[in-house]
Design a protein around this motif. Structure first.
Motif, PDB file in Angstrom:
ATOM      1  N   UNK A  73       0.708  -1.091  -0.076  1.00  0.00           N
ATOM      2  CA  UNK A  73      -0.143   0.016  -0.031  1.00  0.00           C
ATOM      3  C   UNK A  73       0.800   1.254   0.095  1.00  0.00           C
ATOM      4  N   UNK A  74       0.421   2.397  -0.800  1.00  0.00           N
ATOM      5  CA  UNK A  74       1.080   3.385  -0.829  1.00  0.00           C
ATOM      6  C   UNK A  74       0.368   4.286   0.417  1.00  0.00           C
TER       7      UNK A  74
ATOM      8  N   UNK B  99      -2.880  13.487   4.400  1.00  0.00           N
ATOM      9  CA  UNK B  99      -2.853  13.563   3.107  1.00  0.00           C
ATOM     10  C   UNK B  99      -4.017  12.549   2.284  1.00  0.00           C
ATOM     11  N   UNK B 100      -3.713  12.527   0.826  1.00  0.00           N
ATOM     12  CA  UNK B 100      -4.972  11.652   0.240  1.00  0.00           C
ATOM     13  C   UNK B 100      -4.218  11.291  -1.292  1.00  0.00           C
TER      14      UNK B 100
ATOM     15  N   UNK C  96      -4.513   5.663   2.233  1.00  0.00           N
ATOM     16  CA  UNK C  96      -3.564   4.394   1.670  1.00  0.00           C
ATOM     17  C   UNK C  96      -4.561   4.018   0.399  1.00  0.00           C
ATOM     18  N   UNK C  97      -3.647   3.530  -0.453  1.00  0.00           N
ATOM     19  CA  UNK C  97      -4.233   2.789  -1.709  1.00  0.00           C
ATOM     20  C   UNK C  97      -3.254   1.717  -1.968  1.00  0.00           C
ATOM     21  N   UNK C  98      -3.642   0.897  -2.894  1.00  0.00           N
ATOM     22  CA  UNK C  98      -2.842  -0.532  -3.274  1.00  0.00           C
ATOM     23  C   UNK C  98      -1.742  -0.020  -4.377  1.00  0.00           C
ATOM     24  N   UNK C  99      -0.693  -0.460  -4.163  1.00  0.00           N
ATOM     25  CA  UNK C  99       0.185  -0.373  -5.394  1.00  0.00           C
ATOM     26  C   UNK C  99      -0.152  -1.166  -6.387  1.00  0.00           C
ATOM     27  N   UNK C 100      -0.236  -0.512  -7.775  1.00  0.00           N
ATOM     28  CA  UNK C 100      -0.317  -1.203  -9.113  1.00  0.00           C
ATOM     29  C   UNK C 100       0.813  -1.054 -10.248  1.00  0.00           C
ATOM     30  N   UNK C 101       1.350  -1.863 -10.881  1.00  0.00           N
ATOM     31  CA  UNK C 101       2.107  -1.570 -11.913  1.00  0.00           C
ATOM     32  C   UNK C 101       1.429  -0.918 -13.114  1.00  0.00           C
ATOM     33  N   UNK C 102       2.130   0.122 -13.278  1.00  0.00           N
ATOM     34  CA  UNK C 102       1.514   0.925 -14.594  1.00  0.00           C
ATOM     35  C   UNK C 102       0.721   1.954 -14.369  1.00  0.00           C
TER      36      UNK C 102
END
Length: 299
Positions: A178-179, A189-190, A245-251
């Motif tokens: 997660x970022x 922040x967001x 907090x958001x999931x890390x995703x490639x591209x």
């Protein structure tokens, strides 16, 4: 009597086997810890992108306020980071700097330091740099003496101070895929994920960027804490879904607004251009806007 000797012998044998197992376990633990430290040291050298990576994105990096970095997953390397940091002396004068970890990476307080001052921008190819003697130092993990010494294992980054070192008003983190944003006190922040869109196309006029750019952070601590809770749960800003907090995703390309009270407030666009087999992303970024330093009233 014979039974007694047999039982005693068995107990002694069992005790010896237990001690041997404990010794073996201890040795295995030591080897595992050494392997993790070696892995951390190796990975820490990649906090700054390689020359090959920089050459690949050379045209993009010619623009001011851009960069290319890696983040190390916090859960994998934090232990080794603290072990390394603990080996270095920390002077008592650090108590004068409660909100900033104001040591350089050798553990000494830089000369001519003025806490609370924001860095100035030179507008060079790699983005803003620190030019005033009173500014906090720019920490470069690529330098031999600094490798493997980023506090919290290189899992944080500041887009204003250009350092992975935690405690300098970090804007972005990576933990458990997660970022995240917002790490100390009333700071928050967001982030929003725009999907696979070209980073070059993102500007302040991008529809999703407009509400994030127009957001005005509160000045009262109680209101800031309330906003912290709101973005932790997830919220909408003029139709744009954001969260801390958001999931890390490639591209994927992201928009980030990071508000560090009394330090910095920035809007950044970044893209995950690569994720290696160990979950370490290569991140291309550009700063869209830097706001005036946000004050916080604690009355």
């Amino acid at each position: 009597m014979k039974r007694f000797y047999v039982a005693a012998t068995l107990l002694l044998l069992l005790g010896s086997l237990t001690a041997l197992a404990r010794t073996q376990l201890s040795e295995d633990q030591k080897k595992a810890a050494e392997a993790r430290r070696a892995e951390f040291k190796k990975k820490s050298q990649t906090l700054v992108a390689s020359e090959e990576d920089r050459a690949k994105y050379a045209d993009f990096l010619k623009a001011p306020h851009t960069g290319l970095i890696r983040l190390l997953p916090r859960e994998r390397f934090i232990t080794e980071a603290y072990v390394d940091r603990k080996k270095r002396a920390v002077p008592a004068t650090l108590s004068s700097f409660p909100r900033n970890d104001s040591t350089d990476l050798a553990g000494s307080v830089p000369a001519a330091m003025t806490p609370g001052r924001a860095p100035t921008d030179s507008g060079g190819p790699s983005g803003p740099t620190l030019t005033n003697a009173g500014d906090l130092p720019r920490v470069d993990p690529a330098q031999p003496d600094n490798r493997g010494r980023a506090r919290d294992g290189g899992a944080y980054y500041s887009f204003t101070r250009l350092t992975h070192e935690y405690g300098y008003g970090s804007d972005l983190s990576l933990e458990r895929g997660l970022f995240g944003v917002g790490f100390a006190g009333a700071d928050y922040g967001f982030i929003t994920n725009l999907g696979d869109v070209p980073l070059e196309s993102i500007t302040l006029d991008t529809p999703e960027a407009k509400p994030l750019a127009a957001y005005a952070p509160p000045k009262q601590e109680s209101d800031a804490r309330s906003e912290q809770r709101r973005f932790k749960m997830g919220a909408e800003l003029d139709g744009v879904t954001v969260k801390n907090r958001v999931p890390m995703q490639a591209n994927s390309t992201y928009l980030l607004r990071a508000i560090n009270y009394d330090q910095a407030d920035v809007l950044v666009a970044f893209k995950v251009v690569e994720i290696d087999s160990e979950g370490t992303p290569l991140i291309l970024w550009k700063r869209l806007k830097r706001y005036s330093t946000p004050p916080l009233s604690r009355n």
